[in-house]
Design a protein around this motif. Structure first.
Motif, PDB file in Angstrom:
ATOM      1  N   ALA A 115       0.844  -1.202   0.000  1.00 16.17           N
ATOM      2  CA  ALA A 115       0.000   0.000   0.000  1.00 16.17           C
ATOM      3  C   ALA A 115       0.872   1.241   0.000  1.00 16.17           C
ATOM      4  CB  ALA A 115      -0.927   0.006   1.214  1.00 16.17           C
ATOM      5  N   MET A 116       0.540   2.192  -0.866  1.00 21.89           N
ATOM      6  CA  MET A 116       1.336   3.406  -1.032  1.00 21.89           C
ATOM      7  C   MET A 116       0.659   4.605  -0.372  1.00 21.89           C
ATOM      8  SD  MET A 116       2.535   5.262  -4.613  1.00 21.89           S
ATOM      9  CE  MET A 116       3.873   4.139  -4.990  1.00 21.89           C
ATOM     10  N   SER A 117       1.457   5.468   0.250  1.00 24.48           N
ATOM     11  CA  SER A 117       0.977   6.708   0.860  1.00 24.48           C
ATOM     12  C   SER A 117       1.832   7.868   0.385  1.00 24.48           C
ATOM     13  CB  SER A 117       1.071   6.595   2.385  1.00 24.48           C
ATOM     14  OG  SER A 117       0.779   7.832   3.014  1.00 24.48           O
ATOM     15  N   PRO A 118       1.221   9.053   0.167  1.00 27.64           N
ATOM     16  CA  PRO A 118      -0.166   9.417   0.417  1.00 27.64           C
ATOM     17  C   PRO A 118      -1.115   8.901  -0.672  1.00 27.64           C
ATOM     18  CG  PRO A 118       1.052  11.322  -0.395  1.00 27.64           C
ATOM     19  CD  PRO A 118       2.049  10.218  -0.229  1.00 27.64           C
ATOM     20  N   PRO A 119      -2.427   8.803  -0.296  1.00 33.84           N
ATOM     21  CA  PRO A 119      -3.031   9.218   0.957  1.00 33.84           C
ATOM     22  C   PRO A 119      -2.765   8.211   2.077  1.00 33.84           C
ATOM     23  CG  PRO A 119      -4.721   8.268  -0.410  1.00 33.84           C
ATOM     24  CD  PRO A 119      -3.466   8.300  -1.241  1.00 33.84           C
ATOM     25  N   LEU A 120      -2.637   8.729   3.271  1.00 35.04           N
ATOM     26  CA  LEU A 120      -2.370   7.904   4.444  1.00 35.04           C
ATOM     27  C   LEU A 120      -3.453   6.863   4.663  1.00 35.04           C
ATOM     28  CD1 LEU A 120      -0.520   7.552   6.923  1.00 35.04           C
ATOM     29  CD2 LEU A 120      -1.849   9.341   8.067  1.00 35.04           C
ATOM     30  N   THR A 121      -4.679   7.197   4.262  1.00 35.36           N
ATOM     31  CA  THR A 121      -5.801   6.287   4.483  1.00 35.36           C
ATOM     32  C   THR A 121      -5.645   4.954   3.756  1.00 35.36           C
ATOM     33  OG1 THR A 121      -6.935   7.488   2.720  1.00 35.36           O
ATOM     34  CG2 THR A 121      -7.509   8.078   4.988  1.00 35.36           C
ATOM     35  N   VAL A 138       3.174  -4.298   3.444  1.00 39.09           N
ATOM     36  CA  VAL A 138       4.316  -3.411   3.222  1.00 39.09           C
ATOM     37  C   VAL A 138       3.744  -2.035   2.921  1.00 39.09           C
ATOM     38  CG1 VAL A 138       6.303  -2.903   1.771  1.00 39.09           C
ATOM     39  CG2 VAL A 138       5.773  -5.274   2.389  1.00 39.09           C
ATOM     40  N   PHE A 139       4.030  -1.082   3.805  1.00 40.48           N
ATOM     41  CA  PHE A 139       3.493   0.270   3.683  1.00 40.48           C
ATOM     42  C   PHE A 139       4.575   1.161   3.089  1.00 40.48           C
ATOM     43  CE2 PHE A 139       2.025   4.320   5.910  1.00 40.48           C
ATOM     44  CZ  PHE A 139       0.961   4.515   5.036  1.00 40.48           C
ATOM     45  N   ASN A 140       4.341   1.623   1.876  1.00 42.21           N
ATOM     46  CA  ASN A 140       5.315   2.410   1.129  1.00 42.21           C
ATOM     47  C   ASN A 140       5.025   3.901   1.278  1.00 42.21           C
ATOM     48  OD1 ASN A 140       5.756   3.713  -1.948  1.00 42.21           O
ATOM     49  ND2 ASN A 140       7.493   2.588  -1.097  1.00 42.21           N
ATOM     50  N   VAL A 141       5.946   4.642   1.897  1.00 37.86           N
ATOM     51  CA  VAL A 141       5.754   6.065   2.177  1.00 37.86           C
ATOM     52  C   VAL A 141       6.530   6.883   1.152  1.00 37.86           C
ATOM     53  CG1 VAL A 141       6.045   7.901   3.873  1.00 37.86           C
ATOM     54  CG2 VAL A 141       5.417   5.592   4.628  1.00 37.86           C
ATOM     55  N   GLN A 142       5.803   7.562   0.272  1.00 38.80           N
ATOM     56  CA  GLN A 142       6.442   8.455  -0.699  1.00 38.80           C
ATOM     57  C   GLN A 142       6.617   9.863  -0.134  1.00 38.80           C
ATOM     58  OE1 GLN A 142       7.370   7.757  -4.144  1.00 38.80           O
ATOM     59  NE2 GLN A 142       7.262   5.637  -3.422  1.00 38.80           N
ATOM     60  N   ASP A 143       5.691  10.296   0.690  1.00 36.51           N
ATOM     61  CA  ASP A 143       5.784  11.562   1.431  1.00 36.51           C
ATOM     62  C   ASP A 143       5.270  11.298   2.836  1.00 36.51           C
ATOM     63  OD1 ASP A 143       6.696  13.414  -0.625  1.00 36.51           O
ATOM     64  OD2 ASP A 143       4.708  13.197  -1.512  1.00 36.51           O
ATOM     65  N   VAL A 144       5.989  11.795   3.839  1.00 34.99           N
ATOM     66  CA  VAL A 144       5.574  11.569   5.224  1.00 34.99           C
ATOM     67  C   VAL A 144       4.407  12.496   5.546  1.00 34.99           C
ATOM     68  CG1 VAL A 144       6.267  11.577   7.634  1.00 34.99           C
ATOM     69  CG2 VAL A 144       7.915  10.892   5.868  1.00 34.99           C
ATOM     70  N   PHE A 145       3.279  11.911   5.830  1.00 33.37           N
ATOM     71  CA  PHE A 145       2.060  12.660   6.136  1.00 33.37           C
ATOM     72  C   PHE A 145       1.628  12.333   7.560  1.00 33.37           C
ATOM     73  CE2 PHE A 145      -2.429  13.660   6.135  1.00 33.37           C
ATOM     74  CZ  PHE A 145      -2.488  14.815   5.381  1.00 33.37           C
ATOM     75  N   PRO A 146       1.192  13.335   8.356  1.00 32.10           N
ATOM     76  CA  PRO A 146       0.814  14.689   7.950  1.00 32.10           C
ATOM     77  C   PRO A 146       1.940  15.716   7.976  1.00 32.10           C
ATOM     78  CG  PRO A 146       0.219  14.371  10.234  1.00 32.10           C
ATOM     79  CD  PRO A 146       0.803  13.048   9.762  1.00 32.10           C
TER      80      PRO A 146
END
Length: 417
Positions: A115-121, A138-146
């Motif tokens: 799963a890719m973020s954002p969106p964090l949801t 596996v949580f893929n963070v492209q931009d750290v939100f918030p």
């Protein structure tokens, strides 16, 4: 031969959508499917370019594409203007609900959920699917939100920030692994893990450019001619990307104004993209003959657009160096073009430019330093060419798409073991 995997991907954008994260995810999935793995993509209908469902895709809530390697399910994203925060949050919630239900239904057929973020949801939707399918998330963070939204002033409501932060930490706890793009982002995420949680669950896997598809080419190309810059030896300084809250486009306007005020008609600024800052750039372009505003270009023109510039700009507001890494910097290096970056000192972008010798960094939002750097670099074309060559050489030996895709696959197999 290793057993093929079944990978369930939740991402906000996928080709032919023009969003940078969509281009990244599409390229990685293509590498996975080329190796014989089954991939099921749950994403949105294309909407990023005009913040409206693209022509030819509207009229349905969901569209399904069957592929030899799996399928793509595209749900309506309920697009909203970025300036309307409540409407945008509602659109994320609506899309996430549809994509989440779909993912839960498909989870029984997967070995791993990505799963890719954002969106964090989408992290919460990914967790529900992973729980249903008894598969690792596996949580893929492209931009750290918030953090990114708070640092740019987009998100100011204390209650909303607190709720988003709780969701962020909740997803981090439940993901088997959190992947980020840089060590700076890794430090940010690790600081938010609950006490006793192994910090090694945060893994750095950077984005990469396709150095085989994006190659150096002649600057005097068709795209440059379309801008009216095909004749002569004008230096083209280009910003290509999102015109959003995170990018201080006022730097580009200030540099264009300063050089035009000095009678410099040999330096032209080209801004490619769209976003909330478009109106400010458009107003400046109306009064400055050396500032050109162009909309999003199709992905197949990427190499041509990059080649048309003599110098590319990478811009991030102060404080965003540990929350975001613009993926376009890798593409610029692959195209053999130099970079002037206005970013946090010590950020991944500055480290990349220092290691490659492909550019210069100035302090974020420092107008005087930025304008001086533009003028200095524009006056030294031989140095620009040399930095471009260094960038290309670095891109050729750095981790490419095949290696990045392989790192993810090895991570998936380790989690399954």
């Amino acid at each position: 031969m290793t057993e093929p995997l079944s990978i369930l991907v939740l991402c906000p954008h996928y080709a032919p959508d023009t969003a940078p994260t969509g281009e990244v995810m599409t390229a990685i999935c293509e590498q996975w499917t080329a190796r014989g793995h089954r991939v099921e993509v749950i994403t949105s209908l294309p909407w990023y370019r005009d913040h409206a469902v693209a022509g030819g895709w509207a009229g349905r809530l969901v569209r399904t594409q069957q592929e030899p390697w799996g399928r793509i399910r595209r749900w309506h994203p309920f697009p909203a203007d970025k300036k309307r925060l409540a409407a945008r949050a509602a659109s994320f919630a609506g899309f996430t609900a549809l994509a989440g239900v779909d993912a839960v239904m498909a989870a029984g057929r997967c070995d791993v959920v990505f799963a890719m973020s954002p969106p964090l949801t989408l992290g919460a939707a990914g967790w529900a699917a992973a729980w249903r399918g008894r598969a690792p998330l596996v949580f893929n963070v492209q931009d750290v939100f918030p953090d990114a939204a708070v640092d740019t002033g987009v998100l100011q409501n204390a209650r909303v920030v607190a709720a988003a932060s709780r969701l962020e930490r909740w997803v981090y706890r439940r993901a088997a692994v959190v992947t980020v793009l840089s060590e700076g982002m890794a430090a940010n995420v690790r600081a938010k893990l609950a006490p006793g949680v192994d910090p090694d669950k945060v893994v750095v896997i950077p984005n990469a450019a396709d150095a085989d598809r994006i190659t150096p080419s002649d600057r005097h190309n068709r795209y440059r001619a379309e801008l009216g810059l095909g004749d002569g030896e004008a230096t083209v300084v280009m910003y290509a990307g999102n015109l959003g809250h995170s990018q201080p486009l006022e730097l580009v306007i200030a540099a264009a104004e300063q050089l035009a005020g000095q009678g410099r008609t040999d330096v032209h600024f080209v801004v490619n993209g769209d976003g909330v800052a478009r109106s400010a750039v458009a107003a400046a372009a109306q009064r400055l003959d050396t500032l050109h505003l162009v909309g999003w270009q199709p992905p197949e023109r990427l190499a041509e657009v990059l080649a048309a510039a003599d110098l590319h700009l990478v811009l991030l507001r102060a404080g965003l160096g540990t929350t975001s890494v613009p993926s376009k910097v890798y593409s610029v290096l692959a195209a053999g073009r130099p970079v002037l970056a206005s970013v946090d000192r010590g950020s991944e972008v500055e480290k990349l430019l220092d290691a490659s010798g492909a550019g210069t960094t100035v302090d974020p939002e420092d107008v005087d330093a930025f304008c001086a750097a533009v003028a200095r670099m524009a006056d030294d074309p031989d140095r620009l060419v040399d930095m471009g060559r260094r960038g290309r050489a670095y891109a050729e030996q750095a981790a490419g798409l095949q290696e990045v895709a392989g790192q993810y696959l090895e991570l998936f197999r380790r989690l399954m073991r």
